[in-house]
Design a protein around this motif. Structure first.
Motif, mmCIF file in Angstrom:
data_model
loop_
_atom_site.group_PDB
_atom_site.id
_atom_site.type_symbol
_atom_site.label_atom_id
_atom_site.label_comp_id
_atom_site.label_asym_id
_atom_site.label_seq_id
_atom_site.Cartn_x
_atom_site.Cartn_y
_atom_site.Cartn_z
ATOM 1 N N MET A 1 0.875 -0.791 -0.059
ATOM 2 C CA MET A 1 0.033 0.081 -0.212
ATOM 3 C C MET A 1 0.859 1.128 -0.384
ATOM 4 N N PHE A 2 1.635 1.272 0.403
ATOM 5 C CA PHE A 2 3.120 2.119 0.727
ATOM 6 C C PHE A 2 3.802 2.038 -0.006
ATOM 7 N N PRO A 3 4.761 3.728 -0.851
ATOM 8 C CA PRO A 3 5.387 3.663 -1.239
ATOM 9 C C PRO A 3 6.915 3.015 -1.127
ATOM 10 N N LYS A 4 7.485 3.108 -2.176
ATOM 11 C CA LYS A 4 9.189 2.596 -1.353
ATOM 12 C C LYS A 4 9.655 2.869 -0.046
ATOM 13 N N GLN A 5 10.132 2.095 0.128
ATOM 14 C CA GLN A 5 10.462 3.202 1.484
ATOM 15 C C GLN A 5 11.729 4.277 1.166
ATOM 16 N N ALA A 6 11.270 5.597 1.581
ATOM 17 C CA ALA A 6 12.389 6.337 1.207
ATOM 18 C C ALA A 6 13.780 6.314 1.806
ATOM 19 N N SER A 7 14.772 6.568 0.993
ATOM 20 C CA SER A 7 15.905 6.562 1.359
ATOM 21 C C SER A 7 16.778 7.976 2.506
ATOM 22 N N LYS A 8 17.253 7.419 3.507
ATOM 23 C CA LYS A 8 18.059 8.926 4.297
ATOM 24 C C LYS A 8 18.065 9.801 3.933
ATOM 25 N N LEU A 17 8.748 5.779 10.326
ATOM 26 C CA LEU A 17 8.167 4.202 10.548
ATOM 27 C C LEU A 17 7.008 4.214 9.247
ATOM 28 N N TYR A 18 6.469 3.986 8.504
ATOM 29 C CA TYR A 18 5.313 4.105 7.883
ATOM 30 C C TYR A 18 4.291 3.673 8.131
ATOM 31 N N ARG A 19 4.040 2.915 9.388
ATOM 32 C CA ARG A 19 3.010 2.702 10.092
ATOM 33 C C ARG A 19 3.312 3.661 11.510
ATOM 34 N N HIS A 20 4.197 4.426 12.379
ATOM 35 C CA HIS A 20 4.607 5.655 12.979
ATOM 36 C C HIS A 20 3.506 6.881 12.796
ATOM 37 N N VAL A 21 3.547 7.244 11.230
ATOM 38 C CA VAL A 21 3.048 8.025 10.571
ATOM 39 C C VAL A 21 1.823 7.508 9.620
ATOM 40 N N LEU A 22 1.151 6.111 10.061
ATOM 41 C CA LEU A 22 0.149 6.283 9.520
ATOM 42 C C LEU A 22 -0.710 6.839 11.272
ATOM 43 N N ARG A 40 3.080 11.089 21.990
ATOM 44 C CA ARG A 40 4.647 11.378 21.777
ATOM 45 C C ARG A 40 4.495 9.932 22.342
ATOM 46 N N GLY A 41 5.840 9.313 21.625
ATOM 47 C CA GLY A 41 6.532 7.846 21.891
ATOM 48 C C GLY A 41 6.713 6.958 21.201
ATOM 49 N N GLU A 42 6.944 5.718 21.731
ATOM 50 C CA GLU A 42 7.508 4.884 20.377
ATOM 51 C C GLU A 42 6.420 4.221 18.823
ATOM 52 N N THR A 43 5.347 5.028 19.579
ATOM 53 C CA THR A 43 4.288 4.152 18.609
ATOM 54 C C THR A 43 4.055 5.385 17.399
ATOM 55 N N TRP A 44 4.201 7.032 17.138
ATOM 56 C CA TRP A 44 3.666 7.729 17.265
ATOM 57 C C TRP A 44 5.124 8.602 16.525
ATOM 58 N N ALA A 45 4.809 9.318 15.167
ATOM 59 C CA ALA A 45 5.456 10.013 14.459
ATOM 60 C C ALA A 45 5.917 11.024 15.044
ATOM 61 N N SER A 46 6.760 12.631 14.790
ATOM 62 C CA SER A 46 6.485 13.305 15.209
ATOM 63 C C SER A 46 5.365 14.286 14.622
ATOM 64 N N LYS A 47 5.000 15.247 14.571
ATOM 65 C CA LYS A 47 4.143 16.335 14.400
ATOM 66 C C LYS A 47 4.976 16.950 12.794
ATOM 67 N N SER A 48 5.952 17.024 12.682
ATOM 68 C CA SER A 48 6.154 18.192 11.599
ATOM 69 C C SER A 48 6.794 16.791 10.498
ATOM 70 N N SER A 49 7.223 15.786 10.870
ATOM 71 C CA SER A 49 7.152 13.948 10.261
ATOM 72 C C SER A 49 5.866 13.733 8.917
ATOM 73 N N SER A 50 5.047 13.850 10.735
ATOM 74 C CA SER A 50 3.159 13.494 9.573
ATOM 75 C C SER A 50 3.040 14.357 9.089
ATOM 76 N N HIS A 51 2.971 15.458 9.018
ATOM 77 C CA HIS A 51 2.355 16.353 8.423
ATOM 78 C C HIS A 51 3.098 16.693 6.755
ATOM 79 N N ARG A 52 4.685 16.296 7.054
ATOM 80 C CA ARG A 52 5.648 16.092 5.719
ATOM 81 C C ARG A 52 4.713 15.017 5.122
ATOM 82 N N TRP A 53 4.824 13.533 5.149
ATOM 83 C CA TRP A 53 3.897 12.774 5.230
ATOM 84 C C TRP A 53 3.170 12.839 3.796
#
Length: 73
Positions: A1-8, A17-22, A40-53
């Motif tokens: 379902m997700f696009p290919k994993q982006a490189s660093k 991780l896509y799962r955390h962003v989702l 915030r925590g292990e199962t969540w992405a940051s707000k800036s990362s989530s918004h960017r994705w």
């Protein structure tokens, strides 16, 4: 379902991780909370990362594909 994993992107942290962003995006959409109130925590992405994705996935139609798949189940 997700696009290919982006490189660093160079120096700095590797991308979330896509799962955390989702998890983060679903939390925002279901609760209607503000980006700054995202947990915030292990199962969540940051707000800036989530918004960017979210922006990237809307541009390449990945987000619409995910929405369609979630409505089926």
């Amino acid at each position: 379902m997700f696009p290919k994993q982006a490189s660093k992107r160079g120096k700095g942290m590797s991308h979330a991780l896509y799962r955390h962003v989702l998890n983060s995006l679903l939390y925002i959409l279901i609760t209607g909370c503000r980006w700054c109130d995202l947990p915030r925590g292990e199962t969540w992405a940051s707000k800036s990362s989530s918004h960017r994705w979210l922006k990237r996935w809307r541009e390449d139609a990945t987000f619409e594909h995910l929405q369609a798949r979630m409505h089926v189940y």
